[in-house]
Design a protein around this motif. Structure first.
Motif, mmCIF file in Angstrom:
data_model
loop_
_atom_site.group_PDB
_atom_site.id
_atom_site.type_symbol
_atom_site.label_atom_id
_atom_site.label_comp_id
_atom_site.label_asym_id
_atom_site.label_seq_id
_atom_site.Cartn_x
_atom_site.Cartn_y
_atom_site.Cartn_z
ATOM 1 N N UNK A 115 29.971 88.539 30.390
ATOM 2 C CA UNK A 115 30.529 87.615 31.406
ATOM 3 C C UNK A 115 30.902 88.204 32.296
ATOM 4 N N UNK A 116 31.609 89.301 32.028
ATOM 5 C CA UNK A 116 32.623 89.516 33.550
ATOM 6 C C UNK A 116 31.779 90.998 33.772
ATOM 7 N N UNK A 117 30.550 91.618 33.349
ATOM 8 C CA UNK A 117 29.674 92.768 33.516
ATOM 9 C C UNK A 117 28.795 91.169 34.849
ATOM 10 N N UNK A 118 28.874 90.476 34.835
ATOM 11 C CA UNK A 118 27.713 89.542 36.003
ATOM 12 C C UNK A 118 28.832 88.779 37.023
ATOM 13 N N UNK A 119 30.251 88.585 36.080
ATOM 14 C CA UNK A 119 30.787 88.329 37.376
ATOM 15 C C UNK A 119 31.451 89.436 38.533
ATOM 16 N N UNK A 120 31.145 90.648 37.741
ATOM 17 C CA UNK A 120 30.944 92.598 38.546
ATOM 18 C C UNK A 120 30.332 92.801 39.570
ATOM 19 N N UNK A 121 28.779 92.066 39.107
ATOM 20 C CA UNK A 121 27.903 91.751 40.486
ATOM 21 C C UNK A 121 27.920 91.204 41.402
ATOM 22 N N UNK A 122 28.627 89.880 40.996
ATOM 23 C CA UNK A 122 28.528 89.433 42.175
ATOM 24 C C UNK A 122 29.816 89.872 43.444
ATOM 25 N N UNK A 123 30.479 90.752 42.833
ATOM 26 C CA UNK A 123 32.119 91.074 43.311
ATOM 27 C C UNK A 123 31.430 92.732 44.588
ATOM 28 N N UNK A 124 31.747 92.266 45.991
ATOM 29 C CA UNK A 124 31.388 93.648 46.313
ATOM 30 C C UNK A 124 32.501 94.987 45.770
ATOM 31 N N UNK A 125 32.178 96.451 46.151
ATOM 32 C CA UNK A 125 32.819 97.256 45.462
ATOM 33 C C UNK A 125 33.723 97.129 45.843
#
Length: 282
Positions: free
Chosen positions: A136-146
């Motif tokens: 879940x947090x990996x998927x959320x992380x993909x949506x965030x800019x660096x």
């Protein structure tokens, strides 16, 4: 409860979810319950004027709307799995004429968010029930800019949350044995800083910090209202579901007594503790 907690002013929040007359009348009013936490959470989020904000488990959207108001040149997207809550969220956003807020019915663990789109992800008690927290947090992380920020509010251990232990005990007639958090399926699944940091690190986040927050939660202006509110919570309804009529009524009587003991004269409050967790997208 301390004297300080006992003198809190009853919440004057956005219109209660229970006021909605089109199918969401039985929604529990989390905004009122969490008012004091919300003030701390809003300060920690530090939404910037140009931020594009993702709000996970937004419920009826209070935190999403607050983010949208702060992000005057940005936007806020609230995501939840409850259609009735999102219906209420959209109604409130329309009433408040917020043009930069939107909502999505979706499971944040698997939803295909736009890649590297958001500057900030927030969640007020909305990330403890993922079936696979790392995924879940990996998927959320993909949506965030660096370098984007993550700001979460999660419960500490059950035994540090009187609302969970005292109410559960009143409904079960005995001191319940400690229940270890079940990762992905429990309100306390992110209570342990070590395991939660491991989850976030595995999902691609860095600079993970935990801030202790100690505030009371609110269940209503008086015992009668608090009783009705508590029984809107499915986790407490479930404790009564398998009892025979006489035993269930005894449990309700004990619950009323427990709530009366926490009636400060300015509202029914229970002690609680949470973490504000912050991190950055790698």
């Amino acid at each position: 409860m301390s004297d300080q907690q006992g003198t809190q002013t009853p919440p004057s929040s956005e219109p209660a979810a229970g006021e909605h007359a089109t199918g969401a009348a039985e929604l529990f009013d989390y905004d009122a319950e969490l008012r004091l936490y919300n003030e701390r959470f809003r300060a920690a989020a530090r939404v910037g004027s140009h931020d594009r904000v993702l709000d996970i488990g937004c419920g009826t959207g209070q935190t999403t709307r607050e983010a949208a108001r702060a992000a005057v040149a940005g936007s806020a997207l609230g995501v939840d799995v409850s259609a009735p809550m999102l219906e209420r969220a959209r109604q409130l956003s329309d009433e408040q004429a917020l043009p930069n807020v939107s909502y999505q019915l979706a499971d944040a663990q698997v939803h295909p968010f736009p890649l590297t789109h958001f500057d900030l992800c927030i969640s007020r008690f909305g990330t403890m029930f993922f079936a696979d927290p790392v995924a879940a947090f990996t998927n959320i992380g993909r949506a965030l800019r660096p370098a984007a920020r993550l700001v979460l509010l999660v419960w500490q251990d059950r035994d540090r949350n009187e609302w969970a232990s005292a109410i559960r005990q009143s409904l079960t007639a005995a001191t319940a044995a400690p229940i270890p958090p079940a990762p992905g399926r429990d309100a306390f699944s992110l209570a342990d800083p070590g395991s939660t940091e491991d989850i976030l690190t595995a999902a691609g986040f860095t600079d993970v910090t935990f801030t202790d927050v100690h505030e009371p939660v609110y269940y209503g202006p008086d015992t009668v209202t608090a009783f009705d509110n508590v029984l809107r919570l499915l986790k407490f309804q479930d404790l009564l579901a398998d009892l025979d009529a006489a035993t269930a009524e005894q449990a309700r009587t004990r619950l009323r007594a427990t709530l009366a003991a926490h009636d400060t004269g300015n509202g029914v409050y229970f002690d609680s503790r949470a973490w504000i967790i912050t991190a950055h997208r790698h």
